[in-house]
Design a protein around this motif. Structure first.
Motif, PDB file in Angstrom:
ATOM      1  N   UNK A 135       0.799  -1.224   0.000  1.00 34.54           N
ATOM      2  CA  UNK A 135       0.000   0.000   0.000  1.00 34.54           C
ATOM      3  C   UNK A 135       0.831   1.273   0.000  1.00 34.54           C
ATOM      4  N   UNK A 136       1.875   1.316   0.794  1.00 33.06           N
ATOM      5  CA  UNK A 136       2.634   2.550   0.965  1.00 33.06           C
ATOM      6  C   UNK A 136       3.222   3.111  -0.331  1.00 33.06           C
ATOM      7  N   UNK A 137       3.801   2.280  -1.216  1.00 30.98           N
ATOM      8  CA  UNK A 137       4.346   2.841  -2.454  1.00 30.98           C
ATOM      9  C   UNK A 137       3.285   3.520  -3.325  1.00 30.98           C
ATOM     10  N   UNK A 138       2.054   3.018  -3.309  1.00 30.92           N
ATOM     11  CA  UNK A 138       1.019   3.657  -4.135  1.00 30.92           C
ATOM     12  C   UNK A 138       0.831   5.122  -3.732  1.00 30.92           C
ATOM     13  N   UNK A 139       0.863   5.392  -2.442  1.00 33.14           N
ATOM     14  CA  UNK A 139       0.646   6.764  -1.979  1.00 33.14           C
ATOM     15  C   UNK A 139       1.922   7.595  -1.949  1.00 33.14           C
ATOM     16  N   UNK A 140       3.079   6.962  -1.875  1.00 37.74           N
ATOM     17  CA  UNK A 140       4.299   7.725  -1.610  1.00 37.74           C
ATOM     18  C   UNK A 140       5.362   7.644  -2.710  1.00 37.74           C
ATOM     19  N   UNK A 141       5.510   6.507  -3.354  1.00 38.48           N
ATOM     20  CA  UNK A 141       6.621   6.335  -4.296  1.00 38.48           C
ATOM     21  C   UNK A 141       6.355   7.053  -5.614  1.00 38.48           C
ATOM     22  N   UNK A 142       7.381   7.622  -6.249  1.00 40.88           N
ATOM     23  CA  UNK A 142       7.194   8.295  -7.543  1.00 40.88           C
ATOM     24  C   UNK A 142       6.586   7.381  -8.604  1.00 40.88           C
ATOM     25  N   UNK A 143       6.996   6.136  -8.657  1.00 43.31           N
ATOM     26  CA  UNK A 143       6.424   5.189  -9.607  1.00 43.31           C
ATOM     27  C   UNK A 143       5.447   4.238  -8.962  1.00 43.31           C
ATOM     28  N   UNK A 144       4.809   4.691  -7.894  1.00 42.59           N
ATOM     29  CA  UNK A 144       3.963   3.810  -7.115  1.00 42.59           C
ATOM     30  C   UNK A 144       2.724   3.319  -7.834  1.00 42.59           C
ATOM     31  N   UNK A 145       2.131   4.165  -8.674  1.00 42.49           N
ATOM     32  CA  UNK A 145       0.919   3.757  -9.391  1.00 42.49           C
ATOM     33  C   UNK A 145       1.223   2.605 -10.335  1.00 42.49           C
ATOM     34  N   UNK A 146       2.260   2.764 -11.140  1.00 46.12           N
ATOM     35  CA  UNK A 146       2.615   1.711 -12.092  1.00 46.12           C
ATOM     36  C   UNK A 146       3.022   0.434 -11.365  1.00 46.12           C
ATOM     37  N   UNK A 147       3.752   0.585 -10.290  1.00 46.59           N
ATOM     38  CA  UNK A 147       4.199  -0.582  -9.521  1.00 46.59           C
ATOM     39  C   UNK A 147       3.005  -1.340  -8.947  1.00 46.59           C
ATOM     40  N   UNK A 148       2.042  -0.618  -8.393  1.00 43.45           N
ATOM     41  CA  UNK A 148       0.867  -1.260  -7.814  1.00 43.45           C
ATOM     42  C   UNK A 148       0.008  -1.890  -8.897  1.00 43.45           C
ATOM     43  N   UNK A 149      -0.147  -1.178 -10.003  1.00 39.11           N
ATOM     44  CA  UNK A 149      -0.929  -1.704 -11.131  1.00 39.11           C
ATOM     45  C   UNK A 149      -0.314  -3.009 -11.632  1.00 39.11           C
ATOM     46  N   UNK A 150       0.979  -3.029 -11.776  1.00 37.06           N
ATOM     47  CA  UNK A 150       1.656  -4.222 -12.291  1.00 37.06           C
ATOM     48  C   UNK A 150       1.514  -5.394 -11.323  1.00 37.06           C
ATOM     49  N   UNK A 151       1.624  -5.100 -10.042  1.00 34.89           N
ATOM     50  CA  UNK A 151       1.483  -6.146  -9.037  1.00 34.89           C
ATOM     51  C   UNK A 151       0.097  -6.783  -9.116  1.00 34.89           C
ATOM     52  N   UNK A 152      -0.941  -5.966  -9.224  1.00 34.97           N
ATOM     53  CA  UNK A 152      -2.308  -6.488  -9.282  1.00 34.97           C
ATOM     54  C   UNK A 152      -2.598  -7.169 -10.609  1.00 34.97           C
ATOM     55  N   UNK A 153      -2.040  -6.641 -11.672  1.00 31.66           N
ATOM     56  CA  UNK A 153      -2.292  -7.200 -12.999  1.00 31.66           C
ATOM     57  C   UNK A 153      -1.670  -8.580 -13.147  1.00 31.66           C
ATOM     58  N   UNK A 154      -0.525  -8.763 -12.528  1.00 32.15           N
ATOM     59  CA  UNK A 154       0.222 -10.000 -12.741  1.00 32.15           C
ATOM     60  C   UNK A 154      -0.121 -11.111 -11.754  1.00 32.15           C
ATOM     61  N   UNK A 155      -0.714 -10.748 -10.629  1.00 32.83           N
ATOM     62  CA  UNK A 155      -0.971 -11.814  -9.664  1.00 32.83           C
ATOM     63  C   UNK A 155      -2.166 -11.543  -8.774  1.00 32.83           C
ATOM     64  N   UNK A 156      -3.220 -12.327  -8.924  1.00 32.20           N
ATOM     65  CA  UNK A 156      -4.334 -12.218  -8.006  1.00 32.20           C
ATOM     66  C   UNK A 156      -5.598 -11.668  -8.643  1.00 32.20           C
ATOM     67  N   UNK A 157      -6.582 -11.464  -7.798  1.00 35.33           N
ATOM     68  CA  UNK A 157      -7.899 -11.000  -8.213  1.00 35.33           C
ATOM     69  C   UNK A 157      -8.246  -9.698  -7.508  1.00 35.33           C
ATOM     70  N   UNK A 158      -9.002  -8.856  -8.204  1.00 36.65           N
ATOM     71  CA  UNK A 158      -9.610  -7.703  -7.567  1.00 36.65           C
ATOM     72  C   UNK A 158     -11.008  -8.103  -7.097  1.00 36.65           C
ATOM     73  N   UNK A 159     -11.396  -7.599  -5.944  1.00 36.73           N
ATOM     74  CA  UNK A 159     -12.651  -8.010  -5.328  1.00 36.73           C
ATOM     75  C   UNK A 159     -13.833  -7.483  -6.145  1.00 36.73           C
ATOM     76  N   UNK A 160     -14.778  -8.346  -6.538  1.00 38.16           N
ATOM     77  CA  UNK A 160     -15.862  -7.940  -7.446  1.00 38.16           C
ATOM     78  C   UNK A 160     -17.049  -7.302  -6.732  1.00 38.16           C
ATOM     79  N   UNK A 161     -16.795  -6.189  -6.021  1.00 38.94           N
ATOM     80  CA  UNK A 161     -17.884  -5.458  -5.362  1.00 38.94           C
ATOM     81  C   UNK A 161     -17.853  -3.983  -5.738  1.00 38.94           C
TER      82      UNK A 161
END
Length: 347
Positions: free
Chosen positions: A214-240
């Motif tokens: 969570x912390x890199x998404x809010x703080x790291x310069x490349x946090x959005x891309x890093x978080x997006x890649x992590x979610x895209x490559x492994x796991x599910x987003x909750x369908x609600x």
């Protein structure tokens, strides 16, 4: 099961108090970077370049109170019926004391259990499908959908974030990423909520892993891309996201606690299968939370945003994620129903 923080007297988070030394010791500062491997623990419903949205602390275990309450209520009502029938139909000779004991003592106890069972069911049914949290990277605001339907908005940088713990009879000590809203003195807790909850089986290291996510998404310069890649490559987003959870996900999510151990899913199928059914009922009877206009206005996403990700982008649920849990649900619920039927027939 672990329902710490629900807005009921004995389990709500304590407020109007001073921060403890333990909370200060285990603080996660917004700028602090975790070296643990990042894990989201099936907590994300949606991500964009502007904000990330998370589910609440009680979402992973939803359904437990519903099926447990329904089972206790059904058992208590059955016993009440037997006692009433016994009082009016049983021969009175030599049994009057026992019959009056049932009516005066045991019947009120069973009726009290019915009331308590209704309370358990009400903690999940007829409320909200979940209580989302939206962390806006651009405005640096955190929006929390409260249990009464109101919304808390607080600056990300003003939150005191720490390792939270709770104790429950069935799950023992559990851990979460706890966020406190402090008074102007910087030491008095006015409101608390959970930013992340791995599962009843999680530990303190699990919170380090969630913070690393969570912390890199809010703080790291490349946090959005890093978080997006992590979610895209492994796991599910909750369908609600803007909808109620479907029955397939209710089954899959209920069995995910034991996902690495299919044999354990089979052995625990009566419990997990009933939890899946309870989860469906809780979802079907609850409302979908909606953010107020002021929150939506600050969360507008460009159509060209390359970092939008929702449950619609999930890979299909496979054999071990859905069909094996579906078989276990049928076997488990069938076994439970068979046991109940045999008890009724022999009573």
């Amino acid at each position: 099961m672990d329902y710490a923080g629900l807005d009921y007297r004995n389990i709500r988070f304590p407020v109007d108090r001073q921060l403890t030394d333990k909370e200060r010791m285990h603080r996660y500062r917004q700028s602090s970077i975790s070296e643990a491997p990042p894990m989201e623990f099936l907590s994300v419903t949606r991500i964009t370049s502007r904000y990330i949205e998370l589910v609440d602390r009680w979402y992973p275990i939803k359904g437990f109170n519903t099926w447990l309450g329904a089972t206790l209520a059904g058992t208590s009502l059955f016993l009440c019926g037997l006692m009433i029938l016994a009082f009016f139909l049983a021969p009175a000779a030599g049994q009057s004391e026992a019959l009056w004991f049932m009516v005066i003592v045991l019947l009120p106890i069973c009726l009290g259990m019915v009331w308590g069972s209704g309370w358990l069911i009400r903690t999940e049914c007829g409320r909200w499908t979940h209580y989302p949290m939206r962390l806006n990277r651009q405005t640096r605001q955190v929006h929390v959908f409260r249990q009464d339907g109101t919304v808390l908005t607080v600056p990300w940088d003003d939150l005191f974030i720490t390792l939270g713990t709770a104790r429950a009879p069935l799950s023992g000590t559990t851990y979460d990423l706890r966020a406190h809203v402090l008074d102007t003195d910087g030491a008095t807790v006015r409101e608390s909520f959970t930013l992340g909850y791995p599962s009843p089986l999680g530990n303190a290291e699990s919170i380090d892993k969630f913070w690393a996510f969570l912390q890199p998404y809010m703080e790291a310069p490349g946090g959005v891309e890093r978080t997006y890649r992590h979610l895209k490559e492994g796991g599910y987003l909750v369908p609600v996201d803007g909808r109620k959870e479907g029955w397939r996900w209710s089954i899959a999510r209920s069995f995910m606690l034991a996902a690495p151990w299919p044999w354990l899913q089979f052995l625990g199928s009566p419990f997990l299968g009933l939890n899946a059914v309870g989860r469906m009922v809780a979802m079907w009877t609850s409302k979908v939370p909606r953010w107020p206009d002021d929150v939506e206005m600050t969360s507008k996403v460009e159509r060209s945003d390359p970092y939008v990700l929702t449950w619609r982008d999930n890979a299909p649920l496979g054999w071990w994620e859905l069909y094996w849990p579906l078989i276990c649900t049928a076997l488990g619920v069938g076994t439970f129903a068979g046991v109940i039927a045999s008890i009724l027939l022999t009573s």
